[in-house]
Design a protein around this motif. Structure first.
Motif, PDB file in Angstrom:
ATOM      1  N   MET A  49      -3.597  18.897  -6.083  1.00 55.45           N
ATOM      2  CA  MET A  49      -3.035  17.591  -6.425  1.00 55.45           C
ATOM      3  C   MET A  49      -2.038  17.115  -5.378  1.00 55.45           C
ATOM      4  O   MET A  49      -2.030  15.942  -4.998  1.00 55.45           O
ATOM      5  N   GLN A  50      -1.192  18.005  -4.900  1.00 54.64           N
ATOM      6  CA  GLN A  50      -0.224  17.612  -3.872  1.00 54.64           C
ATOM      7  C   GLN A  50      -0.906  17.278  -2.559  1.00 54.64           C
ATOM      8  O   GLN A  50      -0.462  16.384  -1.826  1.00 54.64           O
ATOM      9  N   PHE A  51      -1.986  17.975  -2.248  1.00 53.51           N
ATOM     10  CA  PHE A  51      -2.750  17.682  -1.038  1.00 53.51           C
ATOM     11  C   PHE A  51      -3.300  16.255  -1.072  1.00 53.51           C
ATOM     12  O   PHE A  51      -3.401  15.590  -0.037  1.00 53.51           O
ATOM     13  N   ILE A  52      -3.608  15.777  -2.281  1.00 53.32           N
ATOM     14  CA  ILE A  52      -4.147  14.428  -2.434  1.00 53.32           C
ATOM     15  C   ILE A  52      -3.049  13.382  -2.506  1.00 53.32           C
ATOM     16  O   ILE A  52      -3.114  12.338  -1.850  1.00 53.32           O
ATOM     17  N   THR A  53      -2.015  13.661  -3.311  1.00 54.95           N
ATOM     18  CA  THR A  53      -1.037  12.622  -3.640  1.00 54.95           C
ATOM     19  C   THR A  53       0.039  12.401  -2.583  1.00 54.95           C
ATOM     20  O   THR A  53       0.495  11.266  -2.388  1.00 54.95           O
ATOM     21  N   LEU A  54       0.479  13.458  -1.890  1.00 55.13           N
ATOM     22  CA  LEU A  54       1.541  13.283  -0.901  1.00 55.13           C
ATOM     23  C   LEU A  54       1.146  12.310   0.219  1.00 55.13           C
ATOM     24  O   LEU A  54       1.918  11.401   0.554  1.00 55.13           O
ATOM     25  N   PRO A  55      -0.024  12.468   0.827  1.00 51.27           N
ATOM     26  CA  PRO A  55      -0.412  11.484   1.850  1.00 51.27           C
ATOM     27  C   PRO A  55      -0.520  10.066   1.290  1.00 51.27           C
ATOM     28  O   PRO A  55      -0.140   9.100   1.960  1.00 51.27           O
ATOM     29  N   LEU A  56      -1.044   9.946   0.062  1.00 52.29           N
ATOM     30  CA  LEU A  56      -1.177   8.611  -0.529  1.00 52.29           C
ATOM     31  C   LEU A  56       0.178   7.954  -0.714  1.00 52.29           C
ATOM     32  O   LEU A  56       0.323   6.742  -0.516  1.00 52.29           O
ATOM     33  N   SER A  82       1.605   4.496   1.541  1.00 51.11           N
ATOM     34  CA  SER A  82       1.734   3.280   0.741  1.00 51.11           C
ATOM     35  C   SER A  82       2.941   2.480   1.226  1.00 51.11           C
ATOM     36  O   SER A  82       3.653   2.886   2.145  1.00 51.11           O
ATOM     37  N   SER A  83       3.181   1.359   0.569  1.00 45.28           N
ATOM     38  CA  SER A  83       4.347   0.526   0.907  1.00 45.28           C
ATOM     39  C   SER A  83       5.508   0.806  -0.029  1.00 45.28           C
ATOM     40  O   SER A  83       6.355  -0.060  -0.237  1.00 45.28           O
ATOM     41  N   ALA A  84       5.563   2.024  -0.595  1.00 45.78           N
ATOM     42  CA  ALA A  84       6.644   2.365  -1.528  1.00 45.78           C
ATOM     43  C   ALA A  84       8.006   2.316  -0.860  1.00 45.78           C
ATOM     44  O   ALA A  84       8.996   1.887  -1.460  1.00 45.78           O
ATOM     45  N   LEU A  85       8.087   2.747   0.399  1.00 49.44           N
ATOM     46  CA  LEU A  85       9.371   2.843   1.092  1.00 49.44           C
ATOM     47  C   LEU A  85       9.574   1.768   2.149  1.00 49.44           C
ATOM     48  O   LEU A  85      10.716   1.498   2.536  1.00 49.44           O
ATOM     49  N   MET A  86       8.495   1.177   2.634  1.00 51.10           N
ATOM     50  CA  MET A  86       8.595   0.225   3.746  1.00 51.10           C
ATOM     51  C   MET A  86       7.470  -0.809   3.618  1.00 51.10           C
ATOM     52  O   MET A  86       6.362  -0.460   3.210  1.00 51.10           O
ATOM     53  N   PRO A  87       7.734  -2.074   3.938  1.00 55.53           N
ATOM     54  CA  PRO A  87       6.676  -3.092   3.850  1.00 55.53           C
ATOM     55  C   PRO A  87       5.494  -2.762   4.755  1.00 55.53           C
ATOM     56  O   PRO A  87       5.667  -2.200   5.845  1.00 55.53           O
ATOM     57  N   GLN A  88       4.315  -3.118   4.303  1.00 52.38           N
ATOM     58  CA  GLN A  88       3.116  -2.863   5.108  1.00 52.38           C
ATOM     59  C   GLN A  88       3.133  -3.630   6.417  1.00 52.38           C
ATOM     60  O   GLN A  88       2.551  -3.198   7.404  1.00 52.38           O
ATOM     61  N   ASP A  89       3.812  -4.789   6.428  1.00 55.97           N
ATOM     62  CA  ASP A  89       3.851  -5.594   7.646  1.00 55.97           C
ATOM     63  C   ASP A  89       4.564  -4.876   8.790  1.00 55.97           C
ATOM     64  O   ASP A  89       4.365  -5.209   9.961  1.00 55.97           O
ATOM     65  N   LEU A  90       5.409  -3.887   8.458  1.00 57.10           N
ATOM     66  CA  LEU A  90       6.136  -3.138   9.482  1.00 57.10           C
ATOM     67  C   LEU A  90       5.454  -1.819   9.820  1.00 57.10           C
ATOM     68  O   LEU A  90       5.963  -1.054  10.636  1.00 57.10           O
ATOM     69  N   ALA A  91       4.314  -1.544   9.204  1.00 56.26           N
ATOM     70  CA  ALA A  91       3.595  -0.285   9.427  1.00 56.26           C
ATOM     71  C   ALA A  91       2.543  -0.457  10.518  1.00 56.26           C
ATOM     72  O   ALA A  91       2.126  -1.583  10.826  1.00 56.26           O
ATOM     73  N   PRO A  92       2.100   0.653  11.120  1.00 55.74           N
ATOM     74  CA  PRO A  92       1.014   0.575  12.112  1.00 55.74           C
ATOM     75  C   PRO A  92      -0.254  -0.006  11.484  1.00 55.74           C
ATOM     76  O   PRO A  92      -0.452   0.065  10.266  1.00 55.74           O
ATOM     77  N   ALA A  93      -1.100  -0.539  12.322  1.00 51.85           N
ATOM     78  CA  ALA A  93      -2.301  -1.229  11.839  1.00 51.85           C
ATOM     79  C   ALA A  93      -3.192  -0.308  11.005  1.00 51.85           C
ATOM     80  O   ALA A  93      -3.737  -0.720   9.970  1.00 51.85           O
ATOM     81  N   TRP A  94      -3.340   0.962  11.439  1.00 52.73           N
ATOM     82  CA  TRP A  94      -4.232   1.860  10.712  1.00 52.73           C
ATOM     83  C   TRP A  94      -3.697   2.183   9.317  1.00 52.73           C
ATOM     84  O   TRP A  94      -4.476   2.393   8.367  1.00 52.73           O
ATOM     85  N   MET A  95      -2.357   2.182   9.153  1.00 53.64           N
ATOM     86  CA  MET A  95      -1.775   2.426   7.842  1.00 53.64           C
ATOM     87  C   MET A  95      -2.014   1.239   6.911  1.00 53.64           C
ATOM     88  O   MET A  95      -2.173   1.407   5.698  1.00 53.64           O
ATOM     89  N   VAL A 151      -4.684  -0.588   6.956  1.00 54.05           N
ATOM     90  CA  VAL A 151      -6.074  -0.452   6.519  1.00 54.05           C
ATOM     91  C   VAL A 151      -6.183   0.568   5.388  1.00 54.05           C
ATOM     92  O   VAL A 151      -6.849   0.336   4.382  1.00 54.05           O
ATOM     93  N   VAL A 152      -5.502   1.708   5.554  1.00 51.63           N
ATOM     94  CA  VAL A 152      -5.515   2.737   4.517  1.00 51.63           C
ATOM     95  C   VAL A 152      -4.937   2.185   3.218  1.00 51.63           C
ATOM     96  O   VAL A 152      -5.411   2.501   2.119  1.00 51.63           O
ATOM     97  N   GLY A 153      -3.912   1.322   3.334  1.00 52.21           N
ATOM     98  CA  GLY A 153      -3.264   0.762   2.155  1.00 52.21           C
ATOM     99  C   GLY A 153      -4.197  -0.040   1.275  1.00 52.21           C
ATOM    100  O   GLY A 153      -4.012  -0.106   0.059  1.00 52.21           O
ATOM    101  N   TYR A 154      -5.216  -0.636   1.874  1.00 50.11           N
ATOM    102  CA  TYR A 154      -6.167  -1.416   1.090  1.00 50.11           C
ATOM    103  C   TYR A 154      -6.960  -0.546   0.112  1.00 50.11           C
ATOM    104  O   TYR A 154      -7.474  -1.039  -0.892  1.00 50.11           O
ATOM    105  N   PHE A 155      -7.062   0.749   0.401  1.00 52.04           N
ATOM    106  CA  PHE A 155      -7.852   1.657  -0.425  1.00 52.04           C
ATOM    107  C   PHE A 155      -6.985   2.723  -1.105  1.00 52.04           C
ATOM    108  O   PHE A 155      -7.502   3.720  -1.589  1.00 52.04           O
ATOM    109  N   ASN A 156      -5.695   2.493  -1.137  1.00 52.51           N
ATOM    110  CA  ASN A 156      -4.742   3.479  -1.634  1.00 52.51           C
ATOM    111  C   ASN A 156      -4.288   3.115  -3.049  1.00 52.51           C
ATOM    112  O   ASN A 156      -3.592   2.115  -3.238  1.00 52.51           O
ATOM    113  N   PRO A 157      -4.640   3.900  -4.074  1.00 48.70           N
ATOM    114  CA  PRO A 157      -4.235   3.582  -5.450  1.00 48.70           C
ATOM    115  C   PRO A 157      -2.722   3.498  -5.631  1.00 48.70           C
ATOM    116  O   PRO A 157      -2.238   2.700  -6.437  1.00 48.70           O
ATOM    117  N   VAL A 158      -1.974   4.327  -4.890  1.00 48.25           N
ATOM    118  CA  VAL A 158      -0.514   4.271  -4.983  1.00 48.25           C
ATOM    119  C   VAL A 158      -0.023   2.910  -4.490  1.00 48.25           C
ATOM    120  O   VAL A 158       0.858   2.286  -5.100  1.00 48.25           O
TER     121      VAL A 158
END
Length: 259
Positions: free
Chosen positions: A177-184, A188-201, A203-210
């Motif tokens: 469970m930790q192997f799955i949830t920690l990366p998610l 995510s944008s829990a700590l920082m806006p997606q607009d300030l994240a790298p482009a690949w992050m 993209v991942v955010g679009y498919f991230n349940p968190v």
């Protein structure tokens, strides 16, 4: 048939609620980490709002929906521990020879967890207000934030129960469970806006349940809420929760066939 199902679900839910009601201090003890993160991150990163493009002038107000979701995420990870303990003590095997509806083994625990998430989310909101968080959005935005976190917590809890039934070991279940949830969480944008994240992050955010749960709550908190984002991401979290519950039910049936 429906009445029996509801009675069995209530019985299994009450079975899990009783320990929580007997020791309410455990409600707070299980959320120590999110509380520490709320206090730590709100002070450590409060100056990031000065970055051009940051979406708010109050980092703690920005952070709170993410912390609420993270709390549900991490509590959900350990949901399967009770299932492993029941397996090792033969509790589930004894229930299998009873007339109790099988799916209520899972639903009872998930409903108890949902109640826990609601109480803990309210505690986090009150605490954040005490340390300076301000919200200009509608009051019902609070309920949407909590609903998104509850759905994610139920989804993760269902997965945790499913892995518990498959691995039948606490260490293996928690590791998976930790192997799955920690990366998610960190993608995510829990700590920082997606607009300030790298482009690949992004993209991942679009498919991230968190990230879906965080965006649902954060947008509902705003004065001018983007309801299209709220409804879209909220729907994604709801579907994810349903799928996870179905997968957990399938894992239980597989366990039942193996005994």
């Amino acid at each position: 048939m429906m009445m029996a199902f509801l009675q069995h679900t209530w019985y299994m839910t009450w079975r899990h609620m009783k320990p929580m009601l007997r020791r309410p201090i455990m409600i707070v003890m299980s959320m120590i980490q999110p509380i520490v993160w709320l206090l730590l991150f709100s002070g450590l990163f409060r100056k990031v709002v000065d970055i051009p493009g940051f979406e708010t002038d109050s980092y703690i107000s920005f952070l709170l929906p993410g912390i609420i979701v993270m709390n549900a995420l991490f509590v959900g990870v350990f949901t399967g521990m009770g299932t492993v303990i029941d397996l090792n003590n033969g509790v589930i095997d004894r229930f299998l020879i009873s007339p109790v509806e099988r799916v209520t083994f899972i639903l009872g625990k998930l409903i108890q967890q949902a109640v826990l998430f609601v109480v803990q989310s309210l505690i986090l909101i009150v605490l954040s207000v005490m340390i300076g968080a301000k919200f200009s959005g509608p009051i019902y935005g609070v309920f949407i934030v909590i609903a998104g976190a509850v759905l994610l917590g139920v989804a993760v809890g269902a997965l945790s129960i499913g892995f518990a039934l498959i691995t039948r070991r606490i260490e293996s279940m928690v590791s998976m469970m930790q192997f799955i949830t920690l990366p998610l969480m960190f993608l995510s944008s829990a700590l920082m806006p997606q607009d300030l994240a790298p482009a690949w992050m992004k993209v991942v955010g679009y498919f991230n349940p968190v990230n879906w749960a965080v965006l649902t709550g954060r947008n509902a908190f705003r004065t001018n809420a983007d309801w299209e984002v709220v409804l879209l991401n909220g729907s994604f979290v709801l579907v994810f929760a349903i799928v996870c519950v179905l997968l957990s039910t399938r894992a239980f049936r597989a366990y039942q066939r193996s005994v």
